[in-house]
Scaffold this active site. Structure first.
Site, PDB file in Angstrom:
ATOM      1  N   TYR A   1       0.663  -8.183   2.006  1.00 42.53           N
ATOM      2  CA  TYR A   1       2.123  -8.272   1.893  1.00 42.53           C
ATOM      3  C   TYR A   1       2.483  -9.444   0.989  1.00 42.53           C
ATOM      4  CZ  TYR A   1       2.716  -4.879   5.682  1.00 42.53           C
ATOM      5  OH  TYR A   1       2.710  -3.738   6.449  1.00 42.53           O
ATOM      6  N   GLU A   2       3.584  -9.308   0.243  1.00 45.08           N
ATOM      7  CA  GLU A   2       3.891 -10.331  -0.752  1.00 45.08           C
ATOM      8  C   GLU A   2       4.269 -11.682  -0.124  1.00 45.08           C
ATOM      9  OE1 GLU A   2       6.930  -8.472  -3.023  1.00 45.08           O
ATOM     10  OE2 GLU A   2       8.510  -8.936  -1.595  1.00 45.08           O
ATOM     11  N   SER A   3       4.520 -11.692   1.168  1.00 44.70           N
ATOM     12  CA  SER A   3       4.770 -12.965   1.846  1.00 44.70           C
ATOM     13  C   SER A   3       3.484 -13.791   1.969  1.00 44.70           C
ATOM     14  CB  SER A   3       5.346 -12.713   3.239  1.00 44.70           C
ATOM     15  OG  SER A   3       4.526 -11.816   3.956  1.00 44.70           O
TER      16      SER A   3
ATOM     17  N   ALA B   1      10.235  -4.357  -2.431  1.00 42.37           N
ATOM     18  CA  ALA B   1       8.841  -4.284  -2.858  1.00 42.37           C
ATOM     19  C   ALA B   1       8.183  -5.619  -2.635  1.00 42.37           C
ATOM     20  CB  ALA B   1       8.757  -3.923  -4.310  1.00 42.37           C
TER      21      ALA B   1
END
Lengths: 288, 265
Positions: free
Chosen positions: B51-53, B265
């Site tokens: 996940y982009e986190s 996204a």
């Protein structure tokens, strides 16, 4: 050395009208209490930077604090639109909002460039995207070794960065953990930094390699328990998903937003009092 | 006889089947996250969800409402900073599959998540790029999951946020994008894949109970059908059970459904 201040003192001393301000926190540790205090102290003409404007900048934009927004994803996560952001972009309310729109990858790199005291960031990005057509600050650079053309974008250098963290010790050394976002880079890229924390402790007891911001990289530190709600603080409290959903209704119409902001922010003394209002079912029934 | 299911369930199941076991998958919030987690809980237990986190190898027990939920961090193999996730892991070439949603797409699978109408005076201001431009260029391949309608499958995009095959043919290769681009678009009606030379999306599999007229009626361009167009297998009892359990757990945890409203996204 970081100075322990009340949040009101820190904002009064270190956030000025016209400043470029970054308030970071990627879903986690969003410095809502500091955002409220900026609204309370009626700062104007701020150039706001944040990867995900989230509710915190929806509130600042709707309250008329901002003239410009640099961002990469402006939605209410898991819910839908940021209505105050959209109203400013689509209808210039309460004031026109200049946009500098970039991608997550770009802004993350641009914070790194800022922290590294470099003028620009280099990334393999934006190929085929229309974003460079509408943001003239997204340019390109040719690699002197391979000839590859790469995206070049200006470093982020805020006048002041504001973040929320879990702990700070007596000297003002700051410890944060969990989803770290770009907070460390945002602090190191800025001229001044304000950090609100869940708790003031005698010692951090941080393991080696923990994300610690030494006291001398921070200008002011303020103890504000629950200062990141309705986002969350890992190890302290969870994300208030119900509030994120409720915000959709609170923020959709200008008058309702204005009434909410008056009652919850403008007419409360500080974040503690905001929390009391926010947790008062008699008051909240009007907003749910 | 299989249990009844909704078109949304068919879409999620069809999208989940696309993710192969062991793939390293960069996951957008909403529909992609639901599909990727369904895959992980069924045929692809070794899929690595990124996940982009910053969560790498996340194994959430309930679906996250936001891309940075604490569940993702707590169940991940490691959590890295945002600059690191984009620099070392995505740009570094370690992502096999980018799993994206979209507000609009065109026949060459270019995506718009920025504006409807002119950029300077938009009719609708959408959330914007997020990680999508670099996911769609740097991931080795891209899966797109989106509900099909004339509003989403448009003749011409008002804004290209993230590149698919650009103007078609070898345009993507000529633009030197590192990844090979979209390999499938999974909708509530069918699965579309890019034609091998023109790169125009064509319907390659039709979901049960859907006819060609319905798909054409939900596409603003004159949609093509592949010569060998398959019938999508309906969701199995096990797929439906796992999906419904996941959504029930999510609803109990968040007091909401599956966070599919925002296709970030």
């Amino acid at each position: 050395m970081a100075e322990w201040l009340s949040l009101a003192e820190a904002i009064a001393a270190h956030v000025r009208d016209g400043d470029t301000v970054a308030m970071e926190g990627f879903t986690h540790l969003i410095p809502f209490a500091a955002g409220h205090e900026i609204i309370r102290q009626k700062r104007r003409n701020l150039a706001l930077i944040r990867m995900t404007p989230d509710l915190i900048y929806d509130q600042l934009i709707g309250a008329g604090c901002a003239r410009k927004l640099t961002f990469s994803w402006g939605g209410n996560p898991g819910v839908g639109s940021l209505h105050r952001f959209r109203d400013a972009v689509e209808h210039d309310w309460p004031a026109p909002l200049e946009l500098e729109e970039r991608s997550h990858s770009d802004l993350a790199n641009a914070y790194v460039a800022g922290a590294s005291n470099l003028p620009f960031a280099v990334l393999r990005g934006y190929s085929g995207s229309d974003l460079p057509r509408v943001n003239e600050r997204i340019r390109s650079v040719t690699c002197p070794f391979t000839g590859e053309v790469l995206a070049a974008t200006p470093a982020v250098r805020p006048d002041v960065t504001v973040i929320h963290a879990q702990k700070a010790d007596e000297k003002g050394n700051v410890l944060l953990w969990g989803v770290l976002g770009v907070q460390k880079e945002a602090v190191l890229a800025a001229q001044r930094a304000i950090v609100t924390v869940e708790e003031r402790v005698r010692t951090l007891d941080a393991p080696p390699n923990a994300c610690v911001l030494p006291s001398w990289t921070v200008t002011a530190v303020c103890e504000v328990p629950r200062g990141a709600t309705p986002s969350y603080a890992h190890g302290y409290y969870e994300r208030d998903n119900a509030f994120y959903r409720a915000w959709d209704g609170i923020s959709r119409e200008r008058e309702r937003f204005r009434a909410w902001t008056e009652e919850h922010i403008v007419h409360t003394r500080d974040f503690n009092e905001y929390l009391r209002v926010q947790n008062d079912p008699g008051i909240q029934v009007a907003y749910r | 006889m299989s249990a009844a299911y909704t078109t949304d369930e068919m879409m999620t199941v069809a999208a989940a089947r696309m993710l192969r076991n062991g793939a390293v998958c960069f996951v957008g919030i909403g529909l992609p996250s639901t599909a990727a987690n369904l895959a992980r809980l069924t045929h692809a237990p070794d899929a690595v969800l990124v996940y982009e986190s910053g969560a790498i190898g996340a194994k959430p027990g309930v679906l996250p409402l936001s891309i940075g939920d604490g569940q993702l961090a707590e169940t991940a193999d490691t959590v890295v900073s945002t600059p690191e996730i984009f620099r070392y892991w995505l740009q570094g070439g370690r992502i096999d599959v980018g799993f994206l949603g979209a507000a609009q797409l065109d026949r060459f699978a270019n995506l718009n998540t920025t504006v409807i109408g002119p950029y300077g005076k938009p009719k609708v201001r959408l959330p914007g790029a997020g990680g999508a431009p670099e996911i769609s260029s740097s991931a080795k391949e891209v899966l797109i999951v989106v509900k099909q309608s004339k509003r989403t499958f448009v003749e011409r995009l008002d804004f290209v946020t993230s590149a698919g095959f650009l103007t078609g043919g070898d345009a993507r290769e000529r633009a030197r994008l590192p990844g090979k681009g979209p390999v499938a678009v999974i909708t509530d009606l069918c699965i579309l894949r890019p034609h091998v030379t023109t790169r125009e999306l064509e319907v390659t599999s039709i979901h049960p109970g859907v006819d060609r007229g319905t798909i054409a009626g939900h596409t603003a361009w004159e949609v093509r059908f592949a010569e060998s167009c398959d019938a999508t297998a309906p969701p199995s009892a096990q797929e439906l059970q796992v999906l419904r359990d996941l959504q029930a757990r999510t609803a109990a945890a968040h007091g909401a459904t599956d966070g599919a409203a925002a296709e970030s996204a």
